[in-house]
Design an enzyme around this catalytic site. Structure first.
Site, short mmCIF file in Angstrom:
data_model
loop_
_atom_site.label_atom_id
_atom_site.label_comp_id
_atom_site.label_asym_id
_atom_site.label_seq_id
_atom_site.Cartn_x
_atom_site.Cartn_y
_atom_site.Cartn_z
N ARG A 52 0.84 -1.20 0.00
CA ARG A 52 0.00 0.00 0.00
C ARG A 52 0.89 1.26 0.00
NH1 ARG A 52 -2.55 2.03 5.28
NH2 ARG A 52 -3.17 4.05 4.53
N HIS A 112 -17.73 14.03 2.00
CA HIS A 112 -18.27 12.88 2.75
C HIS A 112 -19.79 13.00 2.82
CE1 HIS A 112 -18.25 9.56 5.54
NE2 HIS A 112 -19.11 10.24 6.28
C1 GAR Z 1 -20.18 10.15 -2.81
O1 GAR Z 1 -21.43 10.06 -2.18
C2 GAR Z 1 -19.10 10.55 -1.83
O2 GAR Z 1 -19.54 11.46 -0.87
C3 GAR Z 1 -18.80 9.23 -1.20
O3 GAR Z 1 -18.81 8.31 -2.26
C4 GAR Z 1 -19.70 8.77 -3.26
C5 GAR Z 1 -18.95 8.84 -4.57
O4 GAR Z 1 -19.83 9.11 -5.61
N1 GAR Z 1 -17.54 9.24 -0.53
C6 GAR Z 1 -17.32 8.58 0.59
O5 GAR Z 1 -18.15 7.86 1.14
C7 GAR Z 1 -15.91 8.73 1.14
N2 GAR Z 1 -15.88 8.27 2.48
P1 GAR Z 1 -19.28 9.58 -7.03
O6 GAR Z 1 -18.20 8.58 -7.42
O7 GAR Z 1 -20.45 9.50 -7.95
O8 GAR Z 1 -18.73 10.97 -6.89
#
Ligand code: GAR
Length: 211
Positions: A73, A117
């Protein structure tokens, strides 16, 4: 803060793991010229991420860093870091990047990192934030843009938007309602940062009022 001399735009990099709808919102906002950033690269830990296709479509360089291609990683993170250093990114935006970045990466990359988030932090950090909100029975949730620190979704909060939670909501309907707001909130945070309106005082983010 360094500004790209030719365009007077801040150079921004993005990391995204999947669908990339937040990236698309950023790319759309950048097209109008109102965002104040130029996207220099979009990286992903997932070679199949729809986000990479969206970036290519917009003419932004892309690179995949699948963990399987690296011995650890740490090596994967080093490669990501070198790439954004090469691109001279002045801001790194996590738009649905589903990996936790190490303390070392955050310290060494030399530019601020922000994340979107899907909850009102500090409530419901980590994975499945919408499910956590439904399980807790809250009447309101929302989304948060924050600076990334060594914790999971614990960094200083830049902007938040409230979204109601309804009795009949499922994880999907709530996620969709929150996502609509994410698409406005993330570009707004980036615009404010690029305009030099955001500063950090300890853990508190101060945003200069605009006329
Ligand atoms: C979004 O809802 C973002 O807030 C979340 O993943 C989704 C990505 O959607 N992120 C997290 O949960 C990070 N912890 P997208 O790929 O369509 O932008």
């Amino acid at each position: 803060m360094l500004i790209d001399k030719k365009t007077k735009h801040m150079k921004a990099g993005v990391l995204a793991s999947g669908r990339g709808s937040n990236l698309q919102a950023l790319l759309n906002a950048a097209k109008t010229g109102s965002l104040g950033v130029r996207f220099v690269g979009v990286g992903s830990d997932n070679a199949e991420a729809e986000a990479l296709g969206r970036a290519e479509q917009a003419g932004v360089p892309t690179r995949a860093f699948p963990l399987a291609l690296f011995s650890s990683r740490q090596e994967q993170e080093r490669a990501v870091m070198f790439w954004f250093e090469e691109l001279e990114a002045e801001l790194l935006i996590l738009a649905g990047y589903m990996r936790i970045l190490s303390e070392r990466f955050i310290r060494d990359i030399g530019c601020p990192i922000i994340n979107i988030h899907p909850a009102l932090l500090p409530s419901f950090p980590g994975l499945n934030a919408q499910r956590q909100a439904l399980t807790a029975g809250v009447r309101y949730s929302g989304c948060t843009v924050h600076y990334v620190d060594a914790g999971t979704d614990t960094g200083p909060i830049i902007l938040q938007q409230i979204v109601p939670v309804y009795e009949e909501d499922t994880e999907e309907t709530l996620a969709e309602r929150i996502l609509q707001e994410e698409h406005l909130l993330l570009p707004e945070a980036v615009r404010l940062i690029a305009a030099g309106k955001v500063r950090l005082e300890g853990r508190r983010v101060r945003i200069e009022r605009e006329a």
